[in-house]
Design a protein around this motif. Structure first.
Motif, PDB file in Angstrom:
ATOM      1  N   GLU A   1       0.822  -1.207   0.000  1.00 25.36           N
ATOM      2  CA  GLU A   1       0.000   0.000   0.000  1.00 25.36           C
ATOM      3  C   GLU A   1       0.859   1.262   0.000  1.00 25.36           C
ATOM      4  OE1 GLU A   1      -2.702  -0.570   3.277  1.00 25.36           O
ATOM      5  OE2 GLU A   1      -3.882  -2.037   2.147  1.00 25.36           O
ATOM      6  N   ARG A   2       1.966   1.248   0.757  1.00 22.45           N
ATOM      7  CA  ARG A   2       2.872   2.409   0.755  1.00 22.45           C
ATOM      8  C   ARG A   2       3.509   2.612  -0.621  1.00 22.45           C
ATOM      9  NH1 ARG A   2       3.831   1.048   6.275  1.00 22.45           N
ATOM     10  NH2 ARG A   2       5.469  -0.417   5.763  1.00 22.45           N
ATOM     11  N   LEU A   3       3.930   1.527  -1.238  1.00 20.61           N
ATOM     12  CA  LEU A   3       4.511   1.608  -2.590  1.00 20.61           C
ATOM     13  C   LEU A   3       3.517   2.187  -3.583  1.00 20.61           C
ATOM     14  CD1 LEU A   3       6.456  -1.684  -3.335  1.00 20.61           C
ATOM     15  CD2 LEU A   3       7.302   0.641  -3.540  1.00 20.61           C
ATOM     16  N   MET A   4       2.303   1.679  -3.528  1.00 25.18           N
ATOM     17  CA  MET A   4       1.271   2.145  -4.455  1.00 25.18           C
ATOM     18  C   MET A   4       0.944   3.619  -4.223  1.00 25.18           C
ATOM     19  SD  MET A   4       0.228  -0.094  -6.605  1.00 25.18           S
ATOM     20  CE  MET A   4      -0.189  -1.778  -6.910  1.00 25.18           C
TER      21      MET A   4
ATOM     22  N   PHE B   1      -0.341  -1.682 -10.934  1.00 21.89           N
ATOM     23  CA  PHE B   1      -0.454  -3.027 -10.375  1.00 21.89           C
ATOM     24  C   PHE B   1       0.907  -3.677 -10.190  1.00 21.89           C
ATOM     25  CE2 PHE B   1      -0.623  -3.457 -14.940  1.00 21.89           C
ATOM     26  CZ  PHE B   1       0.081  -4.612 -15.228  1.00 21.89           C
ATOM     27  N   LEU B   2       0.943  -4.618  -9.231  1.00 23.03           N
ATOM     28  CA  LEU B   2       2.143  -5.409  -8.976  1.00 23.03           C
ATOM     29  C   LEU B   2       1.728  -6.793  -8.517  1.00 23.03           C
ATOM     30  CD1 LEU B   2       2.684  -5.738  -5.664  1.00 23.03           C
ATOM     31  CD2 LEU B   2       3.345  -3.364  -5.884  1.00 23.03           C
ATOM     32  N   LEU B   3       2.704  -7.672  -8.453  1.00 27.52           N
ATOM     33  CA  LEU B   3       2.490  -9.055  -8.048  1.00 27.52           C
ATOM     34  C   LEU B   3       3.387  -9.332  -6.858  1.00 27.52           C
ATOM     35  CD1 LEU B   3       1.051 -11.675  -9.091  1.00 27.52           C
ATOM     36  CD2 LEU B   3       3.154 -12.158 -10.324  1.00 27.52           C
ATOM     37  N   ARG B   4       2.848 -10.014  -5.851  1.00 29.68           N
ATOM     38  CA  ARG B   4       3.636 -10.380  -4.671  1.00 29.68           C
ATOM     39  C   ARG B   4       3.212 -11.756  -4.183  1.00 29.68           C
ATOM     40  NH1 ARG B   4       0.645  -9.982  -0.014  1.00 29.68           N
ATOM     41  NH2 ARG B   4      -1.179  -8.616  -0.025  1.00 29.68           N
TER      42      ARG B   4
ATOM     43  N   LYS C   1       9.478  -2.734 -10.760  1.00 27.52           N
ATOM     44  CA  LYS C   1      10.375  -2.503  -9.628  1.00 27.52           C
ATOM     45  C   LYS C   1      11.736  -1.964 -10.061  1.00 27.52           C
ATOM     46  CE  LYS C   1      11.780  -7.316  -9.423  1.00 27.52           C
ATOM     47  NZ  LYS C   1      11.646  -8.560  -8.693  1.00 27.52           N
ATOM     48  N   THR C   2      12.118  -2.185 -11.308  1.00 27.73           N
ATOM     49  CA  THR C   2      13.417  -1.680 -11.763  1.00 27.73           C
ATOM     50  C   THR C   2      13.367  -0.193 -12.098  1.00 27.73           C
ATOM     51  OG1 THR C   2      13.000  -2.219 -14.090  1.00 27.73           O
ATOM     52  CG2 THR C   2      14.005  -3.939 -12.714  1.00 27.73           C
ATOM     53  N   GLN C   3      12.168   0.382 -12.184  1.00 32.33           N
ATOM     54  CA  GLN C   3      12.019   1.788 -12.557  1.00 32.33           C
ATOM     55  C   GLN C   3      11.735   2.720 -11.386  1.00 32.33           C
ATOM     56  OE1 GLN C   3      12.590   2.746 -15.787  1.00 32.33           O
ATOM     57  NE2 GLN C   3      13.182   0.605 -15.983  1.00 32.33           N
ATOM     58  N   LEU C   4      11.569   2.149 -10.186  1.00 29.60           N
ATOM     59  CA  LEU C   4      11.252   2.989  -9.030  1.00 29.60           C
ATOM     60  C   LEU C   4      12.460   3.815  -8.629  1.00 29.60           C
ATOM     61  CD1 LEU C   4       9.162   0.603  -6.786  1.00 29.60           C
ATOM     62  CD2 LEU C   4       8.392   2.164  -8.552  1.00 29.60           C
ATOM     63  N   ARG C   5      12.195   5.054  -8.335  1.00 26.06           N
ATOM     64  CA  ARG C   5      13.249   5.976  -7.902  1.00 26.06           C
ATOM     65  C   ARG C   5      12.799   6.672  -6.637  1.00 26.06           C
ATOM     66  NH1 ARG C   5      17.908   5.299 -10.610  1.00 26.06           N
ATOM     67  NH2 ARG C   5      17.495   4.870 -12.768  1.00 26.06           N
TER      68      ARG C   5
END
Length: 126
Positions: free
Chosen positions: A22-25, A34-37, A109-113
């Protein structure tokens, strides 16, 4: 997970919990991100998490002999697909199933800054 395509590998965050998701989003996502975990409660299952303000909707993905499918809270399983990649692609951008929020923007996840420091946001999968 290694047998899945680039899309699934780029949005798979491993053992990240609901609160961290939720914090990431909230920080990096936008409507339809969207993401997968990994599921925290069902061993071997995945969770597909989608931001639809003001919530992050979570759908459990389970495997059966027919393939991978979304399992709703009611226990009902939607259409099965041969791979996670096909399942995700089938729900991208189109609200043809009223039970699923459309998947619009993969949270790669590779694009998060880190906007404050300009550094890449790193994740460790346990």
């Amino acid at each position: 997970m290694e047998t899945e395509g680039i899309l699934v590998q780029s949005i798979y965050y491993g053992k990240i919990g609901r609160e961290d998701t939720e914090r990431l989003m909230e920080r990096y996502g936008r409507e339809g991100s969207f993401l997968l975990r990994d599921s925290e409660t069902v061993q071997g299952a995945y969770c597909l998490c989608v931001r639809k303000t003001p919530f992050v909707h979570t759908y459990r993905l389970v495997y059966s002999s027919d393939g991978c499918c979304v399992q709703l809270v009611s226990g009902e399983r939607l259409e099965c697909f041969r791979s996670l990649e096909r399942l995700i692609e089938s729900y991208r951008g189109v609200a043809f199933d009223v039970n699923i929020v459309p998947l619009c923007h993969p949270l790669d996840k590779t694009q998060l800054r880190d906007n404050n420091q300009g550094q890449e946001h790193l994740y460790m999968e346990v």
